[in-house]
Design a protein around this motif. Sequence first.
Motif, short mmCIF file in Angstrom:
data_model
loop_
_atom_site.label_atom_id
_atom_site.label_comp_id
_atom_site.label_asym_id
_atom_site.label_seq_id
_atom_site.Cartn_x
_atom_site.Cartn_y
_atom_site.Cartn_z
N ARG A 1 -15.85 0.70 -16.09
CA ARG A 1 -15.07 1.59 -15.23
C ARG A 1 -15.86 2.82 -14.79
NH1 ARG A 1 -11.81 -0.32 -19.24
NH2 ARG A 1 -12.22 1.45 -20.60
N THR A 2 -17.11 2.87 -15.17
CA THR A 2 -17.96 4.03 -14.90
C THR A 2 -18.83 3.78 -13.69
OG1 THR A 2 -18.00 4.49 -17.27
CG2 THR A 2 -19.64 5.60 -15.90
N SER A 3 -18.69 4.58 -12.65
CA SER A 3 -19.42 4.33 -11.41
C SER A 3 -20.93 4.41 -11.61
CB SER A 3 -18.98 5.31 -10.33
OG SER A 3 -19.24 6.64 -10.72
N THR A 4 -21.37 5.26 -12.50
CA THR A 4 -22.82 5.42 -12.70
C THR A 4 -23.47 4.20 -13.34
OG1 THR A 4 -22.37 6.57 -14.78
CG2 THR A 4 -22.74 7.94 -12.82
N ALA A 5 -22.67 3.27 -13.84
CA ALA A 5 -23.23 2.05 -14.45
C ALA A 5 -23.66 1.04 -13.40
CB ALA A 5 -22.21 1.43 -15.39
N TYR A 6 -23.30 1.25 -12.15
CA TYR A 6 -23.58 0.29 -11.09
C TYR A 6 -24.80 0.73 -10.29
CZ TYR A 6 -19.05 -1.65 -12.20
OH TYR A 6 -18.00 -2.23 -12.86
N ASP A 7 -25.66 -0.25 -9.98
CA ASP A 7 -26.91 0.04 -9.29
C ASP A 7 -26.80 -0.03 -7.77
OD1 ASP A 7 -28.84 -1.77 -11.77
OD2 ASP A 7 -28.28 0.35 -11.66
N TYR A 8 -25.94 -0.89 -7.29
CA TYR A 8 -25.89 -1.17 -5.85
C TYR A 8 -24.51 -0.84 -5.29
CZ TYR A 8 -29.96 -3.81 -7.31
OH TYR A 8 -31.16 -4.17 -7.86
N TRP A 9 -24.53 -0.22 -4.11
CA TRP A 9 -23.28 0.24 -3.49
C TRP A 9 -23.27 -0.12 -2.01
CZ3 TRP A 9 -19.29 2.50 -6.14
CH2 TRP A 9 -19.56 2.87 -7.46
N GLY A 10 -22.09 -0.49 -1.53
CA GLY A 10 -21.88 -0.62 -0.11
C GLY A 10 -21.68 0.75 0.50
N GLN A 11 -21.56 0.80 1.81
CA GLN A 11 -21.51 2.08 2.52
C GLN A 11 -20.12 2.71 2.50
OE1 GLN A 11 -21.10 -0.75 3.85
NE2 GLN A 11 -19.80 -0.62 5.63
N GLY A 12 -19.11 1.98 2.08
CA GLY A 12 -17.77 2.52 2.05
C GLY A 12 -16.99 2.19 3.31
N THR A 13 -15.70 1.94 3.14
CA THR A 13 -14.82 1.69 4.27
C THR A 13 -13.53 2.47 4.03
OG1 THR A 13 -13.78 -0.06 5.61
CG2 THR A 13 -13.90 -0.46 3.24
N LEU A 14 -13.08 3.18 5.06
CA LEU A 14 -11.95 4.09 4.92
C LEU A 14 -10.63 3.36 5.05
CD1 LEU A 14 -10.78 6.96 4.69
CD2 LEU A 14 -11.07 7.16 7.18
N VAL A 15 -9.76 3.58 4.09
CA VAL A 15 -8.40 3.07 4.14
C VAL A 15 -7.46 4.26 4.20
CG1 VAL A 15 -6.61 1.85 2.85
CG2 VAL A 15 -8.95 0.96 2.87
N THR A 16 -6.61 4.28 5.22
CA THR A 16 -5.64 5.36 5.39
C THR A 16 -4.25 4.75 5.42
OG1 THR A 16 -7.24 6.65 6.68
CG2 THR A 16 -4.92 7.32 6.78
N VAL A 17 -3.39 5.21 4.51
CA VAL A 17 -2.03 4.70 4.43
C VAL A 17 -1.08 5.82 4.82
CG1 VAL A 17 -0.31 3.57 2.98
CG2 VAL A 17 -2.75 3.19 2.55
N SER A 18 -0.34 5.61 5.89
CA SER A 18 0.58 6.63 6.37
C SER A 18 1.96 6.41 5.79
CB SER A 18 0.65 6.59 7.89
OG SER A 18 1.16 5.34 8.33
N SER A 19 2.66 7.51 5.58
CA SER A 19 4.01 7.43 4.98
C SER A 19 5.07 7.24 6.04
CB SER A 19 4.28 8.70 4.17
OG SER A 19 4.15 9.83 5.00
N LEU B 1 0.82 -1.21 0.00
CA LEU B 1 0.00 0.00 0.00
C LEU B 1 0.85 1.26 0.00
CD1 LEU B 1 -2.78 -1.27 2.37
CD2 LEU B 1 -3.17 -0.27 0.11
N LYS B 2 0.34 2.27 -0.68
CA LYS B 2 1.02 3.56 -0.80
C LYS B 2 0.12 4.64 -0.22
CE LYS B 2 2.89 2.10 -5.29
NZ LYS B 2 2.98 2.44 -6.73
N PRO B 3 0.70 5.76 0.21
CA PRO B 3 -0.14 6.86 0.72
C PRO B 3 -1.21 7.29 -0.27
CG PRO B 3 2.14 7.23 1.31
CD PRO B 3 2.13 6.03 0.41
#
Length: 126
Positions: free
Chosen positions: A108-126, A85-87
């Motif tokens: 590759r187009t986000s608008t083509a997708y009907d269903y989405w999860g809530q999102g999960t945050l990934v933070t990569v520190s340098s 993983l990179k920052p």
Amino acid sequence: VQLQASGGGLVQAGGSLRLSCVVSGRTGSSYTMGWFRQSPLKEREVVATIRSGDTNTYYSDAVKGRFTMSRDSAKNTLYLQMNSLKPEDTAVYYCAAHARRIISSAIRTSTAYDYWGQGTLVTVSS
């Protein structure tokens, strides 16, 4: 169809994380599934996608060779293994699905997708 993503967190550069996305509800044999990410001030961008019947997974150039997407049909779970993983990988990661095979030019187009999860945050520190 409901998607529940998890697995994000804080990791140092060079480390690894595995994201999971549990899919519930009515799903058919034809689908497109994948992961997108969005960082502040940027548009949501594709990370990896796969369509039913395809043998190859699409990966963006930014993650190719470092990330691997897989699916456990028995557990109805989509995974994203993220290594080296990179920052610049810092973002909110979303799993997404569409109940049909999306045409190649649109996967590759986000608008083509009907269903989405809530999102999960990934933070990569340098």
